[in-house]
Design an enzyme around this catalytic site. Structure first.
Site, PDB file in Angstrom:
ATOM      1  N   SER A  98      22.723  11.509  14.500  1.00  0.00           N
ATOM      2  CA  SER A  98      24.143  11.452  14.220  1.00  0.00           C
ATOM      3  C   SER A  98      24.483  10.463  13.125  1.00  0.00           C
ATOM      4  CB  SER A  98      24.911  11.096  15.492  1.00  0.00           C
ATOM      5  OG  SER A  98      24.781   9.739  15.769  1.00  0.00           O
ATOM      6  N   LYS A 136      27.125   2.145  15.784  1.00  0.00           N
ATOM      7  CA  LYS A 136      28.227   2.836  15.134  1.00  0.00           C
ATOM      8  C   LYS A 136      28.933   1.900  14.167  1.00  0.00           C
ATOM      9  CE  LYS A 136      29.191   6.284  18.702  1.00  0.00           C
ATOM     10  NZ  LYS A 136      28.908   7.506  17.926  1.00  0.00           N
TER      11      LYS A 136
END
Lengths: 211, 211
Positions: free
Chosen positions: A128, A165
Site C-alpha cells: 500500500s 503512514k
DNA sequence: CTTTTTACCATACATTTGTATGGTAAATTA
DNA sequence: TAATTTACCATACAAATGTATGGTAAAAAG
C-alpha cells in the site's frame, strides 16, 4: 524455519554481557577495550577473570584476537561484512499487522550501516505504500528521537497493531494517510489512548538480491 | 572565503603523511596504530622518530592523545561528529552518465548511517531501473570489496562513463543488462580495457522527505 | 555423590607500548 | 657563519597490556 546458519555455542549471560560491551564499544567507533578496561567496567579485581571470559568467547567463535596485540579483540560477525540487525516486527503498509514485543528475525545489514540505539528496523509488508516507492520487504529505519512533523512518515501503534503512514495533524485530529487510495485514511483524536506514535521513518533500506 | 576555523600551524610533508595514515586507519574503522606500527609503516628503525612527529602534531592541534594509554591517538576533526559523505558522481540507470573524479556533492545522511571506506555512494539518475524498484535520486551504496557474481548489480565504468546494471558473464563475454527493456543490453569482451568494474551495489538508501 | 562447568581471585612474567633523554646530519633560517 | 629546525637513530625505563598458571567456591551435570 528459524535460521541459524553457523552452529554457535550458547553463551552464558556474563559472556554475552562482555561481548555486548565490546560490540558496543566498537560500534561507537571507539577503540576496543583492554582487559583492564573490561575488568573495571564489570567490577572485577583483576584482568584474569576477563581473560578467561574472552578465551571462552574466542573458543566459541564470537571473538577474534591477535596474540600480544593490544586492543586487538574484534567481535566476529558471521559474514564479516554483514551485521545481523534485529527486526522488531512487521509493519503493515495497508492493513495493520502485529508488532512483536521482541525481535522476530535478524536482517543482515552491511556492517557499514550502523543504526543508533534510538532507531530500529521494521520490515514492510504489503504494497500500500508503493506509490511512495516503498515496497514489500523493504526495511524501514525508524528513529524514535526525531520530531514528528506534518507529512512525516510515522510508525504508529494503534491498539497493538502497527502501521506506517503519512502523518497529518489538524487541531486535535490526527490523520494517518496511506499513499495508496485503496486503503482509507485513519482519523483519530490525538487524546485516544490506544494510539502511540513510535517514531519517524527516516529512511528505507533495501538489501539487493542477486537474482 | 577559505575557511579556517581554528588557526592551525602548517604541517610538514612527513607530519601530514603520518596524520593521513592515522586518519585512514580510523576511517576504516580499524583501531588506531601504535607508535611501533607507524614506525614500521614508514620504515623507521624505532618509535622515537614517530614519537616526535606525534608530539609535533599534537602541539599543532591535529592530534589528541591520552597519556599512557595505548592506541589513544585520535585525529582532531574540524567537523565534530558528523561526517558528510561525498557522492562520487551520478550513475545512469539507463544511458551512461559521467562519473566525477572528485566528489561533487555531499549528502547529509542520518548520523547513525556510517559507511566504510570500501564503499561509496552514487546517486541514481533516470528511471531505467524502476523495474528493480530503484528510482531517480536514490543513493546506491557501492562496495568495492565484495565479489562480483552473476546477477549482481554492478557499477561499471565504460570509457569514463558509469552505469549501474545487472552483471552477467558467459565465458569471455560480459553482459550488462538493464531491468528496463527500453535500454538495450551492453555486451563486451571481458578483456576490453575500457571497462572497469567498480563495485557491487550492495544496497540502496533513500532519505525520506517529509513533503 | 562425583565430576564438570562457571565465575571469580591472585600472582608472576614477557611483551608491548608510551615516554624521556641524548645524539647526529642535513637543511633552513637568522 | 652561527643558530635553529627538521628528520632521523639509539637507548633506557616505567606503565600498560596480554598471557600463563594455580587456586577457591558455588552451581550444574553426570
Amino acid at each position: 524455519m528459524y535460521g541459524k546458519k553457523k552452529m554457535s555455542i550458547e553463551l552464558t549471560k556474563i559472556q554475552k554481557d562482555i561481548l555486548d560491551f565490546i560490540i558496543e564499544k566498537r560500534s561507537n567507533n571507539s577503540i576496543p577495550p583492554t582487559l583492564a578496561e573490561i575488568s573495571e567496567r564489570f567490577g572485577y579485581k583483576n584482568r584474569s577473570t576477563v581473560q578467561q571470559h574472552l578465551n571462552a568467547l574466542e573458543k566459541k567463535g564470537y571473538l577474534k584476537k591477535t596474540p600480544n596485540r593490544s586492543r586487538s579483540i574484534e567481535p566476529v560477525i558471521e559474514d564479516k561484512i554483514f551485521v545481523p540487525r534485529p527486526v522488531l516486527g512487521e509493519v503493515a503498509a495497508g492493513n495493520p499487522l502485529v508488532i512483536y514485543p521482541d525481535s522476530i528475525d535478524s536482517v543482515e545489514l552491511p556492517s557499514f550501516v550502523k543504526i543508533a540505539a534510538t532507531s530500529f528496523l521494521l520490515r514492510v509488508k504489503g504494497d500500500s505504500l508503493k506509490d511512495a516507492y516503498i515496497f514489500n520487504g523493504d526495511l524501514v529505519i525508524v528513529n524514535t528521537a526525531v520530531a514528528i512533523k506534518n507529512g512525516s512518515f510515522v510508525v504508529a501503534v494503534l491498539d497493538d497493531t502497527a502501521v506506517i503512514k503519512r502523518y497529518m495533524k489538524f487541531g486535535e485530529e490526527i490523520e494517518l494517510r496511506s499513499e495508496n487510495k485503496e486503503y482509507k485514511t485513519i482519523k483519530i483524536n490525538c487524546n485516544y489512548e490506544g494510539l502511540r506514535l513510535i517514531g519517524v521513518a527516516v529512511g528505507i533500506y533495501r538489501i539487493m538480491d542477486s537474482n
